[in-house]
Structure formats: C-alpha cells, structure tokens
Design a protein around this motif. Structure first.
Motif, PDB file in Angstrom:
ATOM      1  N   PHE A 202       0.850  -1.204   0.000  1.00 37.66           N
ATOM      2  CA  PHE A 202       0.000   0.000   0.000  1.00 37.66           C
ATOM      3  C   PHE A 202       0.879   1.246   0.000  1.00 37.66           C
ATOM      4  O   PHE A 202       2.105   1.154   0.186  1.00 37.66           O
ATOM      5  N   LYS A 204       1.919   4.731   1.729  1.00 37.09           N
ATOM      6  CA  LYS A 204       1.803   5.478   2.994  1.00 37.09           C
ATOM      7  C   LYS A 204       2.632   6.748   2.852  1.00 37.09           C
ATOM      8  O   LYS A 204       3.830   6.666   2.537  1.00 37.09           O
ATOM      9  N   GLN A 285      -4.998   0.863   6.567  1.00 36.22           N
ATOM     10  CA  GLN A 285      -4.633   1.866   5.559  1.00 36.22           C
ATOM     11  C   GLN A 285      -5.288   1.544   4.225  1.00 36.22           C
ATOM     12  O   GLN A 285      -5.768   2.419   3.527  1.00 36.22           O
ATOM     13  N   LEU A 286      -5.281   0.252   3.893  1.00 33.70           N
ATOM     14  CA  LEU A 286      -5.708  -0.191   2.569  1.00 33.70           C
ATOM     15  C   LEU A 286      -7.217  -0.255   2.420  1.00 33.70           C
ATOM     16  O   LEU A 286      -7.773   0.133   1.402  1.00 33.70           O
TER      17      LEU A 286
END
Lengths: 330, 111
Positions: A202, A204, A285-286
């Motif tokens: 992902f 960040k 987060q994803l």
C-alpha cells in the motif's frame, strides 16, 4: 507357458527401477528364460510352486539380478536400484533450487530495495549455497536408503517375500512424487529466503510500503523449523518415488513424517509472535472502513493455516494407510 | 589364512576375466540366453544365468553383439549374434590370450 503370480512378482521386482524401454525387453527375456528353466526341470509335468521357487532362487534375488543388469557392485556410496533415482531426484532438486532461489532472490530484492550489485551477489551466492545444501542432503538421504536397503534386502528379498505387482490404483505416479518434492523445495526456499513476499502493498505518505503477513524476525529465528519441513517433505516423496506403490515402508514413512510435520507445524504456527502486528495497520490503511472485517479474518490466519495443514496431512495419512492395507492384501 | 576361500576367489576372478571371450567365441551363430548356458555347460564351462543374461545385454550395448526377437515360434526368444566389431575384439583378445597363456606356461614350467 506357465502363468504364475510368483513369476510376475519376481520379474516386476527385477525390472521395477529400469528405464521403460529396457524394462519391457528384460521382462520379456526373463519370462522366456524362466519358462525354459522350468521346462528343463519339469519336462512335460506342470511345474509346482516349489519348482518355480527353485528356478527363481537359481536366478538369484531380484536385487542381485537387477544390480547385475545395471553392471553395478555394492562397494559404493549409492548403488542400484537407488542410483538412478538418486540422479533423478538430484536433478529435480537442483532445478527447483536454482529456479526457486532465483525467483526468491528477485522477490527479496524487489521488496527490500537492495542495490543491484548486492542483489546479484546475493542471488549467485544463494543459488550456489542452495545447490550445495540440496546436493549434500539428497546424497546423504540416498546413501542412507542404500545402506539401509542392503540390510532390508538380506531379510526381505527372498523369493517368499516378493511384493505383488501393483494394480493401477495402488501405484504412486512419478509425477505426484515429483510435484511433492518441488513443492517442499519451493516452500522451504520461500520461507527461508523471502518470507516478506507474503505481504500486502500500500502507499503510505506517498511511499510504497510492503507489510509482511508474518513476523520476519520470528521466521528468521525459527529457520530450523522451515528446514525440517523441507527435509520431511523431500524424504517422504523420495520414498514414494523409490517404492512406486503403497508399500508398508511408504505407509510407515508417511505416518512418521506426517506426525512430526503436524507437531512441528503446530509449535511453529501457534506461537504468538508469528503474525506481524503491523500487517493489520496496513489493512486499515488499505481498506479503511472494511478493515475490521478483513483484520478479523487475518487475525486467526495462523490457526486457519494450521487447520488446513493438519487436515491435508490427515487425509494424506489415511489415504496412504488405506491403499497400503489394500496393497498388502493383494 | 583360509586357503579354500582364497582359491575360490581367484577362480571366480579367472572366470570373470575370461567370460566375455567365452561368450564371443560361441556367438558366431545366433543363440538365445538359455541355449548358450546349456551349450557352454556341455563344453564343461558352467555359467550362472544371472551372470550371463546381464552380460549379453552389456555386450550388446557395447556393440559387440546384436540381438533380434524371434516371435514366430511358440515362445518369443531373443537371439544374440556377434557383430563385426565383436569379431575384431574377439580376434585381438584371442591373440593376446594365446601369447599370455604361453608365457604363463613357460613361467610355471620354470618352478
């Protein structure tokens, strides 16, 4: 022509490890020779089981005769009938290690941003080291089989103990055993060299991040577990390849290796440290709002993974026992 | 020292060493494995089948013999016969054997 199960078993035992073209020819020739010997011994009388045993004993034990066809002596580290299989397995393991290691090192380099020349150096070193380890392991394994085989031959190679010619359903195909060996080697390589490839990727703060599923520190510290899984797998499938059918030996080795495998996997996977806690941050987060559900699935991943492995080992064990019992009754 | 054991070991070595010559000498006409065993037995040379049959195949793979399956008879049989290369090899080892055995005889006469 005298048709007899003992003759079929004898010919099968002699030709079992020969290449297919030679196998057919030797089997046909041996059949005629045995018939000629029986004819001379019994003339017009139908040969009894005892006559057949005398003739087969005259020809020698199947392993003795097979060794003579191969022109081998026993004063060596690995002789026939194991040598041909040893070379065969060595080729498979070498190809798997080279290919697997190359792939694993590329994945490792891609996921850890290594400088290119360090990555090349590591790849070459890894391939050589891997091949050398694989070579040593396969050689030791087959040397052990060969030495052990001599002892077993002395006890079980008599005409009365010949294994039956396996029916199609009792045969273990070469392809199955090879797939097993390939899988074991690749599994070992992936977990030893690049366990980080089992990850989520992902972005960040504008930077691409790879978050591994497993705790890499724990995986590296427990390298001996991973090596043991590989050794158990290759050993089990090598025995399957050698015997080519569901023999008692295959059954015994399968039961023992599966039990050890299951026990070691349980210890290894049930350790609290195995999962990487940061992996779940990555999921957050994803996936944002859906993260909780997905995290819930992955939080028990080690237990689910363990259940699948135990189930597979159990099915494999039961199938082997059932087929071996059926084969022994044949 | 076990004399009998040493002697039987040496005799075995003699037989092993001369076996190829014996086989090549007999295969001027096509013969199958078992008939060769019997033929040699009749001539006072007994060879175990489990030594002869693998040897025939080995000589075939070396190009000294060739074989053919005879399938028209009641029992299919594999017949072996010497090749041109085999004849050449046989001729050479026969000459060598004659010279060697002559020298050996002289040597033993000196005792």
């Amino acid at each position: 022509m005298v048709k007899n199960d003992l003759i079929d078993r004898y010919i099968y035992a002699v030709t079992k490890h020969m290449k297919s073209a030679m196998k057919k020819d030797v089997a046909a020739e041996l059949e005629t020779i045995i018939q000629d010997m029986l004819e001379e011994r019994c003339e017009d009388v139908t040969p009894t089981e005892r006559d057949i045993k005398v003739v087969l004993t005259e020809l020698g034990t199947p392993n003795e005769l097979a060794s003579k066809y191969k022109g081998e002596t026993q004063d060596c580290l690995i002789g026939q009938p194991y040598y041909s299989l040893y070379v065969y397995v060595l080729k498979i393991v070498t190809v798997c290690i080279s290919g697997g290691m190359l792939l694993a090192q590329i994945m490792a380099a891609l996921t850890s941003h290594t400088i290119w020349y360090t990555a090349i150096y590591r790849t070459i070193g890894g391939i050589f080291g891997g091949i050398l380890t694989g070579f040593a392991f396969v050689t030791l394994l087959f040397a052990f089989f060969y030495k052990k085989g001599i002892k077993v031959d002395g006890l079980n190679d008599g005409i009365d103990n010949l294994p039956p010619v396996p029916q199609k359903s009792n045969r273990i195909s070469k392809a199955d055993a090879i797939i097993g060996i390939v899988f074991s080697v690749i599994f070992t390589l992936v977990f030893l060299v690049c366990p980080q490839i089992l990850c989520i990727a992902f972005v960040k703060n504008g930077v691409g991040v790879y978050e591994p599923l497993f705790n890499l520190e724990y995986i590296r510290q427990t390298w001996y577990f991973i090596l043991a899984f590989g050794i158990l797998g290759v050993t089990k499938d090598s025995v399957r390849l050698i015997d080519g059918s569901y023999t008692k030996r295959v059954m015994l080795v399968t039961i023992i290796t599966n039990i050890i495998d299951g026990a070691l996997t349980s210890i290894w996977l049930l350790n609290d440290r195995i999962m990487n806690s940061e992996f779940f941050d990555g999921i957050e987060q994803l996936f944002g709002t859906d993260a909780e559900v997905i995290s819930h699935v992955f939080i028990h991943f080690n237990k689910v993974f363990l259940s699948i492995i135990i189930l597979a080992l159990t099915i494999n064990g039961i199938e082997t026992v059932v087929k071996a019992v059926k084969y022994s009754r044949q | 020292m076990n004399c009998d054991e040493i002697v039987s070991g040496l005799i075995l070595e003699f037989r092993r060493g001369t076996l190829i010559m014996v086989v090549l000498a007999q295969l001027n006409k096509p013969m199958y494995g078992y008939s060769l065993v019997k033929e040699l037995e009749g001539k006072g040379i007994s060879i175990e089948g489990n030594t002869l049959y693998p040897l025939l195949r080995r000589l075939e793979s070396q190009g000294l013999l060739k074989s053919e399956w005879e399938t028209e008879a009641t029992k299919p049989r594999k017949y072996y016969i010497i090749t041109e290369d085999g004849k050449l090899v046989y001729k050479k080892i026969k000459e060598h054997w004659k010279k060697f055995s002559q020298s050996l005889n002289v040597l033993m006469e000196e005792e």
